[in-house]
Design a protein around this motif. Structure first.
Motif, PDB file in Angstrom:
ATOM      1  N   MET A   7       0.736  -1.323  -0.384  1.00 25.95           N
ATOM      2  CA  MET A   7      -0.225  -0.389   0.136  1.00 25.95           C
ATOM      3  C   MET A   7       0.424   1.126  -0.155  1.00 25.95           C
ATOM      4  SD  MET A   7      -3.470   0.750   2.448  1.00 25.95           S
ATOM      5  CE  MET A   7      -2.545   0.380   3.962  1.00 25.95           C
ATOM      6  N   ILE A   8       0.535   2.205  -1.076  1.00 25.44           N
ATOM      7  CA  ILE A   8       1.052   3.398  -1.036  1.00 25.44           C
ATOM      8  C   ILE A   8       0.366   4.036  -0.197  1.00 25.44           C
ATOM      9  CG2 ILE A   8       1.854   5.399  -2.497  1.00 25.44           C
ATOM     10  CD1 ILE A   8       1.633   3.216  -4.742  1.00 25.44           C
ATOM     11  N   LYS A   9       1.007   4.445   0.789  1.00 20.85           N
ATOM     12  CA  LYS A   9       0.550   5.659   1.933  1.00 20.85           C
ATOM     13  C   LYS A   9      -0.363   7.516   1.931  1.00 20.85           C
ATOM     14  CE  LYS A   9       2.214   2.292   5.154  1.00 20.85           C
ATOM     15  NZ  LYS A   9       3.849   3.141   6.634  1.00 20.85           N
ATOM     16  N   ARG A  15       3.296  12.661  -2.974  1.00 18.41           N
ATOM     17  CA  ARG A  15       4.329  13.324  -3.529  1.00 18.41           C
ATOM     18  C   ARG A  15       4.970  12.868  -4.411  1.00 18.41           C
ATOM     19  NH1 ARG A  15       9.083  11.522   1.232  1.00 18.41           N
ATOM     20  NH2 ARG A  15      10.024  12.525  -0.515  1.00 18.41           N
ATOM     21  N   GLY A  16       3.353  11.942  -5.385  1.00 18.81           N
ATOM     22  CA  GLY A  16       3.930  11.480  -6.565  1.00 18.81           C
ATOM     23  C   GLY A  16       4.842  10.843  -6.669  1.00 18.81           C
ATOM     24  N   LEU A  17       4.850   9.690  -5.836  1.00 14.23           N
ATOM     25  CA  LEU A  17       5.200   8.080  -5.852  1.00 14.23           C
ATOM     26  C   LEU A  17       5.238   7.111  -6.037  1.00 14.23           C
ATOM     27  CD1 LEU A  17       7.583   9.321  -2.336  1.00 14.23           C
ATOM     28  CD2 LEU A  17       8.668   9.910  -4.799  1.00 14.23           C
ATOM     29  N   VAL A  18       3.849   7.150  -6.622  1.00 11.97           N
ATOM     30  CA  VAL A  18       3.236   5.986  -7.241  1.00 11.97           C
ATOM     31  C   VAL A  18       4.363   5.294  -8.169  1.00 11.97           C
ATOM     32  CG1 VAL A  18       0.311   5.247  -8.026  1.00 11.97           C
ATOM     33  CG2 VAL A  18       0.512   6.808  -6.357  1.00 11.97           C
ATOM     34  N   GLY A  19       4.012   6.136  -9.043  1.00 13.69           N
ATOM     35  CA  GLY A  19       4.684   5.370 -11.242  1.00 13.69           C
ATOM     36  C   GLY A  19       6.088   4.598 -10.192  1.00 13.69           C
ATOM     37  N   GLU A  20       6.559   5.677  -9.367  1.00 13.56           N
ATOM     38  CA  GLU A  20       7.921   5.059  -9.210  1.00 13.56           C
ATOM     39  C   GLU A  20       7.835   3.479  -7.861  1.00 13.56           C
ATOM     40  OE1 GLU A  20      11.211   6.284  -9.739  1.00 13.56           O
ATOM     41  OE2 GLU A  20      11.933   5.105  -8.273  1.00 13.56           O
ATOM     42  N   ILE A 113       5.986   6.309   3.373  1.00 12.19           N
ATOM     43  CA  ILE A 113       5.562   5.904   1.963  1.00 12.19           C
ATOM     44  C   ILE A 113       4.459   4.597   2.036  1.00 12.19           C
ATOM     45  CG2 ILE A 113       6.262   5.448   0.033  1.00 12.19           C
ATOM     46  CD1 ILE A 113       8.269   7.599   0.750  1.00 12.19           C
ATOM     47  N   CYS A 114       5.132   3.510   2.651  1.00  4.53           N
ATOM     48  CA  CYS A 114       4.697   2.777   2.049  1.00  4.53           C
ATOM     49  C   CYS A 114       4.362   1.091   3.336  1.00  4.53           C
ATOM     50  CB  CYS A 114       5.532   1.714   1.068  1.00  4.53           C
ATOM     51  SG  CYS A 114       6.898   1.949   2.045  1.00  4.53           S
ATOM     52  N   HIS A 115       3.615   0.176   2.905  1.00  4.23           N
ATOM     53  CA  HIS A 115       3.778  -0.932   3.517  1.00  4.23           C
ATOM     54  C   HIS A 115       3.271  -1.990   3.263  1.00  4.23           C
ATOM     55  CE1 HIS A 115       1.310  -3.652   5.828  1.00  4.23           C
ATOM     56  NE2 HIS A 115       0.383  -3.840   5.169  1.00  4.23           N
ATOM     57  N   GLY A 116       4.193  -3.525   3.657  1.00  2.26           N
ATOM     58  CA  GLY A 116       4.210  -4.834   2.948  1.00  2.26           C
ATOM     59  C   GLY A 116       3.739  -5.440   4.185  1.00  2.26           C
ATOM     60  N   SER A 117       3.257  -6.253   3.519  1.00  4.90           N
ATOM     61  CA  SER A 117       2.642  -7.762   4.532  1.00  4.90           C
ATOM     62  C   SER A 117       3.680  -8.087   4.561  1.00  4.90           C
ATOM     63  CB  SER A 117       1.725  -8.480   4.169  1.00  4.90           C
ATOM     64  OG  SER A 117       0.562  -7.861   3.009  1.00  4.90           O
TER      65      SER A 117
END
Ligand code: DAT
Ligand code: MG
Length: 150
Positions: A7-9, A15-20, A113-117
């Motif tokens: 999940m992108i938080k 901050r526009g980091l989805v694509g990255e 920024i992000c979540h991972g199981s």
């Protein structure tokens, strides 16, 4: 095939980091099986982070996670839970190696920024929670598959 919930938080989206972030998982050879931009309720977020309910930062964590849209994704492939966590970096970005997502893009544990199981079991629980209608994994284009996998 193993699946994980990434999940992108809200800070990552803002901050526009989805694509990255998507790019890194695609480049590594993982397959995107589900993706949705969502505005989760606090109730869903509290359930997602149920193991942290006793922590002092819990209320702030829920506020932050509910502060804007998130991008929920299911990624599929060999050892994707463990490798996905490695690609994200450590919980505290300051402890994250350069080359990881957190190590390259943030410095605050409360804005990471992000979540991972964290396990296959957590991944199954989280995928069922965030994609209650289920996730269909398409079969790979066979010639592409041959280039990436043995
Ligand atoms: P992770 O996201 O690496 O699985 P976690 O499950 O232990 O880490 O915690 C969930 C999130 O809670 C984490 O990504 C950021 C936040 N968090 C963890 N520890 C924190 C702390 N000491 N202060 C503020 N936020 C924290
Ligand atoms: Mg966790």
């Amino acid at each position: 095939m193993e699946q994980t919930y990434i999940m992108i938080k809200p800070d990552g989206v803002a901050r526009g980091l989805v694509g990255e972030i998507i790019k890194r998982f695609e480049q590594r050879g993982y397959q995107l099986a589900a993706l949705e931009l969502m505005n989760p309720t606090k109730q869903l977020l509290e359930e997602h982070y149920q193991d942290l309910k006793g922590k002092g930062f819990f209320a702030g964590l829920i506020e932050y996670m509910a502060s804007g849209p998130v991008v929920g994704m299911v990624w599929v492939g060999k050892d994707v839970v463990k490798v996905g966590r490695k690609m994200l970096g450590e919980t505290n970005p300051l402890a994250s190696a350069a080359g990881t997502i957190r190590g390259d893009f943030c410095i605050e544990v409360g804005r990471n920024i992000c979540h991972g199981s964290d396990s296959v079991e957590s991944a199954q629980r989280e995928i069922a929670m965030w994609f209650p209608r289920g996730v269909k994994v398409a079969s790979r284009n066979t010639s592409l598959h041959a280039l990436i996998y043995e």
